[in-house]
Structures are given as C-alpha cells and as structure tokens.
Write a protein that holds these residues in place. Structure first.
Motif, PDB file in Angstrom:
ATOM      1  N   ARG A  54     107.190 -76.110  39.326  1.00 44.03           N
ATOM      2  CA  ARG A  54     107.003 -77.299  38.362  1.00 44.03           C
ATOM      3  C   ARG A  54     105.465 -77.813  38.433  1.00 44.03           C
ATOM      4  O   ARG A  54     104.879 -77.812  37.322  1.00 44.03           O
ATOM      5  CB  ARG A  54     108.133 -78.224  38.375  1.00 44.03           C
ATOM      6  CG  ARG A  54     108.247 -79.053  36.855  1.00 44.03           C
ATOM      7  CD  ARG A  54     109.514 -79.624  36.792  1.00 44.03           C
ATOM      8  NE  ARG A  54     110.499 -78.528  36.520  1.00 44.03           N
ATOM      9  CZ  ARG A  54     111.885 -78.790  36.956  1.00 44.03           C
ATOM     10  NH1 ARG A  54     112.073 -79.809  37.856  1.00 44.03           N
ATOM     11  NH2 ARG A  54     112.671 -77.835  36.619  1.00 44.03           N
ATOM     12  N   TRP A  55     105.294 -78.453  39.581  1.00 43.97           N
ATOM     13  CA  TRP A  55     104.122 -79.111  39.732  1.00 43.97           C
ATOM     14  C   TRP A  55     102.826 -78.486  39.612  1.00 43.97           C
ATOM     15  O   TRP A  55     101.889 -78.798  39.335  1.00 43.97           O
ATOM     16  CB  TRP A  55     104.022 -79.759  41.124  1.00 43.97           C
ATOM     17  CG  TRP A  55     104.698 -81.131  40.926  1.00 43.97           C
ATOM     18  CD1 TRP A  55     106.126 -81.499  41.331  1.00 43.97           C
ATOM     19  CD2 TRP A  55     104.308 -82.183  40.256  1.00 43.97           C
ATOM     20  NE1 TRP A  55     106.565 -82.665  40.946  1.00 43.97           N
ATOM     21  CE2 TRP A  55     105.231 -83.406  40.070  1.00 43.97           C
ATOM     22  CE3 TRP A  55     102.996 -82.539  39.493  1.00 43.97           C
ATOM     23  CZ2 TRP A  55     105.183 -84.390  39.560  1.00 43.97           C
ATOM     24  CZ3 TRP A  55     103.054 -83.854  38.929  1.00 43.97           C
ATOM     25  CH2 TRP A  55     104.013 -84.861  38.932  1.00 43.97           C
ATOM     26  N   VAL A  56     102.825 -77.069  40.295  1.00 46.41           N
ATOM     27  CA  VAL A  56     101.725 -76.443  40.094  1.00 46.41           C
ATOM     28  C   VAL A  56     101.549 -75.999  38.481  1.00 46.41           C
ATOM     29  O   VAL A  56     100.504 -75.908  38.044  1.00 46.41           O
ATOM     30  CB  VAL A  56     101.851 -74.932  40.985  1.00 46.41           C
ATOM     31  CG1 VAL A  56     102.874 -74.061  40.398  1.00 46.41           C
ATOM     32  CG2 VAL A  56     100.239 -74.265  40.927  1.00 46.41           C
ATOM     33  N   THR A  57     102.322 -75.598  37.813  1.00 48.92           N
ATOM     34  CA  THR A  57     102.597 -75.293  36.595  1.00 48.92           C
ATOM     35  C   THR A  57     101.893 -76.646  35.632  1.00 48.92           C
ATOM     36  O   THR A  57     100.833 -76.306  34.842  1.00 48.92           O
ATOM     37  CB  THR A  57     103.882 -75.098  35.660  1.00 48.92           C
ATOM     38  OG1 THR A  57     104.265 -73.842  36.503  1.00 48.92           O
ATOM     39  CG2 THR A  57     103.777 -74.795  34.519  1.00 48.92           C
ATOM     40  N   ILE A  58     102.361 -77.786  36.030  1.00 50.62           N
ATOM     41  CA  ILE A  58     101.850 -79.158  35.399  1.00 50.62           C
ATOM     42  C   ILE A  58     100.350 -79.114  35.642  1.00 50.62           C
ATOM     43  O   ILE A  58      99.691 -79.593  34.740  1.00 50.62           O
ATOM     44  CB  ILE A  58     102.876 -80.204  35.372  1.00 50.62           C
ATOM     45  CG1 ILE A  58     104.248 -80.158  35.080  1.00 50.62           C
ATOM     46  CG2 ILE A  58     102.354 -81.377  35.321  1.00 50.62           C
ATOM     47  CD1 ILE A  58     105.042 -81.160  35.727  1.00 50.62           C
ATOM     48  N   SER A  59      99.959 -78.955  36.707  1.00 44.98           N
ATOM     49  CA  SER A  59      98.685 -79.100  37.275  1.00 44.98           C
ATOM     50  C   SER A  59      97.822 -78.053  36.431  1.00 44.98           C
ATOM     51  O   SER A  59      96.512 -78.614  36.170  1.00 44.98           O
ATOM     52  CB  SER A  59      98.360 -78.958  38.982  1.00 44.98           C
ATOM     53  OG  SER A  59      99.322 -80.009  39.267  1.00 44.98           O
ATOM     54  N   ILE A  60      98.119 -76.943  36.427  1.00 40.02           N
ATOM     55  CA  ILE A  60      97.319 -75.849  35.537  1.00 40.02           C
ATOM     56  C   ILE A  60      97.311 -76.243  34.167  1.00 40.02           C
ATOM     57  O   ILE A  60      96.153 -76.343  33.544  1.00 40.02           O
ATOM     58  CB  ILE A  60      98.087 -74.566  35.762  1.00 40.02           C
ATOM     59  CG1 ILE A  60      97.894 -74.096  37.052  1.00 40.02           C
ATOM     60  CG2 ILE A  60      97.320 -73.576  34.691  1.00 40.02           C
ATOM     61  CD1 ILE A  60      98.568 -72.617  37.596  1.00 40.02           C
ATOM     62  N   ILE A  61      98.388 -76.753  33.526  1.00 42.13           N
ATOM     63  CA  ILE A  61      98.395 -77.341  32.103  1.00 42.13           C
ATOM     64  C   ILE A  61      97.388 -78.280  32.053  1.00 42.13           C
ATOM     65  O   ILE A  61      96.546 -78.501  30.925  1.00 42.13           O
ATOM     66  CB  ILE A  61      99.596 -77.644  31.647  1.00 42.13           C
ATOM     67  CG1 ILE A  61     100.553 -76.513  31.421  1.00 42.13           C
ATOM     68  CG2 ILE A  61      99.679 -78.203  30.330  1.00 42.13           C
ATOM     69  CD1 ILE A  61     101.956 -76.701  31.473  1.00 42.13           C
ATOM     70  N   VAL A  62      97.256 -79.513  33.026  1.00 47.98           N
ATOM     71  CA  VAL A  62      96.399 -80.611  32.967  1.00 47.98           C
ATOM     72  C   VAL A  62      95.071 -80.008  33.102  1.00 47.98           C
ATOM     73  O   VAL A  62      94.071 -80.521  32.388  1.00 47.98           O
ATOM     74  CB  VAL A  62      96.727 -81.598  34.140  1.00 47.98           C
ATOM     75  CG1 VAL A  62      95.442 -82.634  34.238  1.00 47.98           C
ATOM     76  CG2 VAL A  62      98.066 -82.216  33.699  1.00 47.98           C
TER      77      VAL A  62
END
Length: 180
Positions: A54-62
C-alpha cells in the motif's frame, strides 16, 4: 541551444539505425501498452488492495502526480519545445501510432517512469532495478519514435529521479506521522 538540438538530431537518427519491421512492431505495441490507462488503474488498485504494498503504491502515485504537475503543467508550458517529428522534415514516423501534439520538453513518460522506478527502488532494490530497466526502455522508445529529443528524455529521467526521491521522503514522513 542550437548545438544541443544538432546533437539531439544526430542521436535520434543514430538510434533509428535499429529500425526495422520487428522493432517498429515492438515499439508500436510497447507504446500502446504504456499508454493504456486501465492497465495502470488495475496495477494501482492491486497495489492499494494489498496491505504490504500500500505505501509503495501511494508513494508511486504521489511521485507520478508530482511529475505531472512539474513536467506537464509547469515546465512544458514555459519551455514550449516542439516535438522532433514536427520540426525535422524527414523524421520517420509510424502510421500505426497516434503522435502527441503537446510540447516535448521534458519527456513526460521518462519523467513518470523514472519517478516511479525511484520510489520502487527505495522500497525494494531488486524490483526497483527492474523498474529502472523498464524506464530505460520507455526513454529509448520515446526517442526511437521521434516523439522526444534525447535532451528531453535525459532531463525527464533526471527530474524523475529527483521527484521520486522527494515523493518517497514525503510519503515516509506522512506514514511515520500517521503511525503515532
């Protein structure tokens, strides 16, 4: 500035010596795939669904969102560089592709992919190295198709690495703040 453009054009035509029916077919397929929004939406949904990613995905989206703001919204409209296939009279193009008419500098695709690869590298080094490899193929494809000058791609890659690191730090800070 003229020597940069001259060098860019020599590199583009040098790279295009790889051209042939198989390479053209691959580049058409590859460009179509990386521009398929539903593919990225499915990958993002899958990444958000799994707790450990989840956090890696959120970070990539950001990172990609920041790259869009910095590259496509700001820099492209300040520099306003015309794409190579529009300014080089004998630029080879593929009839099977729809070529963009937006500005060229920096390469948005290189920017987005290097930003995402940088975030992934910060979380998982091996996966990040594979993502950097994919980002390099994206960068080469943009030049092969005469959609971007090499300096557009190089700048997009460098800015992508910078923005990817910023997004990683921002999201890490937010995660730590939310953990308290």
């Amino acid at each position: 500035m003229e020597w940069i453009t001259t060098t860019d054009i020599h590199i583009l035509f040098g790279l295009h010596h790889l051209a042939g029916p198989h390479m053209d077919m691959f580049m058409t397929w590859f460009t179509t795939m990386i521009n398929t929004i539903w593919l990225w939406a499915i990958l993002a949904a899958g990444g958000l669904w799994k707790r450990q990613s989840r956090w890696v995905t959120i970070s990539i989206i950001v990172a990609v969102f920041l790259a869009i703001l910095v590259g496509d919204v700001a820099i492209k409209h300040v520099v306003m560089r015309i794409r190579p296939y529009l300014v080089i009279p004998d630029a080879p193009t593929l009839a099977t592709l729809k070529y963009p008419i937006s500005y060229s500098f920096p390469s948005g695709h290189s920017f987005f992919f290097f930003a995402g690869a940088t975030v992934l590298f910060r979380f998982r080094r091996r996966l990040g190295m594979a993502a950097y490899g994919l980002a390099c193929v994206v960068a080469i494809s943009r030049m092969y198709l005469f959609m971007h000058f090499p300096s557009d791609v190089f700048t997009g890659a460098v800015l992508g690495i910078l923005i990817g690191n910023i997004a990683w730090k921002m999201c890490g800070y937010a995660k730590n703040r939310l953990s308290y």
